[in-house]
Design an enzyme around this catalytic site. Structure first.
Site, short mmCIF file in Angstrom:
data_model
loop_
_atom_site.label_atom_id
_atom_site.label_comp_id
_atom_site.label_asym_id
_atom_site.label_seq_id
_atom_site.Cartn_x
_atom_site.Cartn_y
_atom_site.Cartn_z
N SER A 8 0.84 -1.19 0.00
CA SER A 8 0.00 0.00 0.00
C SER A 8 0.87 1.24 0.00
CB SER A 8 -0.90 0.01 1.23
OG SER A 8 -1.44 1.30 1.40
N HIS A 31 -1.16 -1.46 -4.29
CA HIS A 31 -2.41 -1.13 -3.60
C HIS A 31 -2.50 0.38 -3.40
CE1 HIS A 31 -5.83 -2.28 -1.00
NE2 HIS A 31 -5.48 -1.24 -0.25
N ASP A 33 -4.85 3.38 -1.95
CA ASP A 33 -5.97 3.69 -1.07
C ASP A 33 -6.55 5.05 -1.41
OD1 ASP A 33 -6.10 1.42 0.77
OD2 ASP A 33 -4.06 2.02 1.32
N MET A 35 -9.40 7.67 -0.41
CA MET A 35 -10.30 8.01 0.70
C MET A 35 -10.89 9.40 0.46
SD MET A 35 -8.03 6.77 3.93
CE MET A 35 -6.96 5.31 3.84
N HIS A 64 -8.28 0.57 -4.08
CA HIS A 64 -9.21 0.36 -2.96
C HIS A 64 -9.97 1.65 -2.69
CE1 HIS A 64 -9.52 -0.70 1.64
NE2 HIS A 64 -10.70 -0.67 1.05
N MET A 66 -12.30 3.78 -0.77
CA MET A 66 -13.00 4.00 0.50
C MET A 66 -13.74 5.32 0.37
SD MET A 66 -9.93 2.67 2.92
CE MET A 66 -8.78 2.82 1.56
N MET A 135 -11.23 -6.58 5.38
CA MET A 135 -10.42 -5.61 6.14
C MET A 135 -10.04 -6.20 7.50
SD MET A 135 -10.07 -2.81 4.28
CE MET A 135 -9.22 -1.87 5.55
N ASP A 169 -6.26 -6.68 4.34
CA ASP A 169 -5.71 -5.32 4.33
C ASP A 169 -5.75 -4.76 5.74
OD1 ASP A 169 -4.97 -2.74 3.74
OD2 ASP A 169 -6.75 -2.26 2.54
C1 DX5 Z 1 -6.40 1.34 5.56
C2 DX5 Z 1 -5.90 1.01 4.19
C3 DX5 Z 1 -4.74 0.10 4.14
C4 DX5 Z 1 -3.49 0.61 4.80
C5 DX5 Z 1 -2.75 -0.57 5.35
O1 DX5 Z 1 -7.64 1.93 5.47
O2 DX5 Z 1 -6.94 0.40 3.43
O3 DX5 Z 1 -4.47 -0.30 2.81
O4 DX5 Z 1 -2.66 1.31 3.94
O5 DX5 Z 1 -1.66 -0.10 6.07
P1 DX5 Z 1 -0.83 -1.04 7.07
O6 DX5 Z 1 -0.26 -2.16 6.27
O7 DX5 Z 1 0.20 -0.10 7.60
O8 DX5 Z 1 -1.80 -1.52 8.13
ZN ZN Z 2 -6.43 -0.48 1.47
#
Ligand code: DX5
Ligand code: ZN
Length: 213
Positions: A8, A31, A33, A35, A64, A66, A135, A169
């Site tokens: 990520s 990956h 993210d 948001m 991903h 969100m 998750m 994740d």
């Molecule tokens: C959290 C994200 C993850 C995050 C994981 O909402 O979806 O992808 O980056 O980070 P680590 O591996 O540090 O838990």
């Molecule tokens: Zn993620």
């Protein structure tokens, strides 16, 4: 099962993304993210940044979302270069219609569930999905602790479908990856574990090795 490591970039240095992508050239997926500050209490990056990253990276993008209304944005993310488009069952978009839209754009569809959401929410859609994302932390932030309590959800999906990709994740490291792999996961997101070390490519190989059960 085909093991895939999906670092990520949330944990990477956003000021040097091209260089950061080169540090993880051993990975199977990237990956990303996304948001929106509504679905989760944090804002990250959107389609324009993904489009720019696509020019400098050949590894498939595992995006991903969100965000509250994924159906309104899947076209943008597909055009930007997302290969897998993953959205949340808890979002306000109609799940069936959003999956169909992703597939009509020629992309792989994935459905994510937060830790408190029953896995039954994804079961009716399994035949259309390339991947289910379970998750293992509350979405929104990197660096949280892995929740082992969600493993039964992975076991349930794996029992129903032997071939579908199951991604985990949140909080994945050299130790927790073994627990998730044992439960039946085969795609592993890792942010902090990969980027907060001197040799991210070596860590990716180590994670892949530890996921072999
Ligand atoms: C959290 C994200 C993850 C995050 C994981 O909402 O979806 O992808 O980056 O980070 P680590 O591996 O540090 O838990
Ligand atoms: Zn993620």
């Amino acid at each position: 099962m085909n093991i895939k490591i999906s670092p990520s970039i949330l944990a990477s240095d956003y000021a040097n993304l091209e260089t950061e992508l080169k540090r993880i050239c051993n990975s199977d997926l990237i990956h990303i993210d996304v948001m929106d500050g509504h679905f989760v209490p944090n804002i990250t990056i959107g389609a324009p940044v993904i489009k720019a990253l696509k020019r400098v990276c050949d590894i498939p993008f595992d995006v991903h979302l969100m965000i509250s209304n994924p159906i309104d944005y899947v076209e943008d993310f597909a055009a930007a270069g997302a290969d897998i488009i993953c959205f949340h069952t808890e979002s306000s978009s109609d799940t069936q219609k959003t999956i169909e839209k992703i597939l009509s754009l020629g992309k792989k569809a994935a459905l994510a569930v937060k830790p408190k959401t029953e896995i039954d929410a994804v079961i009716p859609f399994l035949d259309k999905l390339s991947m289910v994302l379970v998750m293992t932390v509350e979405p929104g932030f990197g660096g949280q602790s892995f929740m082992e309590s969600v493993m039964p959800k992975i076991e349930k999906i794996r029992e129903i479908n032997k071939d579908i990709d199951i991604e985990v994740d949140g909080g994945i490291n050299e130790e927790t990856i073994k627990i998730a792999a044992k439960a039946g996961a085969n795609v592993f997101v890792a942010g902090s574990a990969v980027f907060r070390c001197d040799e991210p490519n070596e860590m990716i190989n180590k994670l892949r090795e530890n996921a072999k059960i």
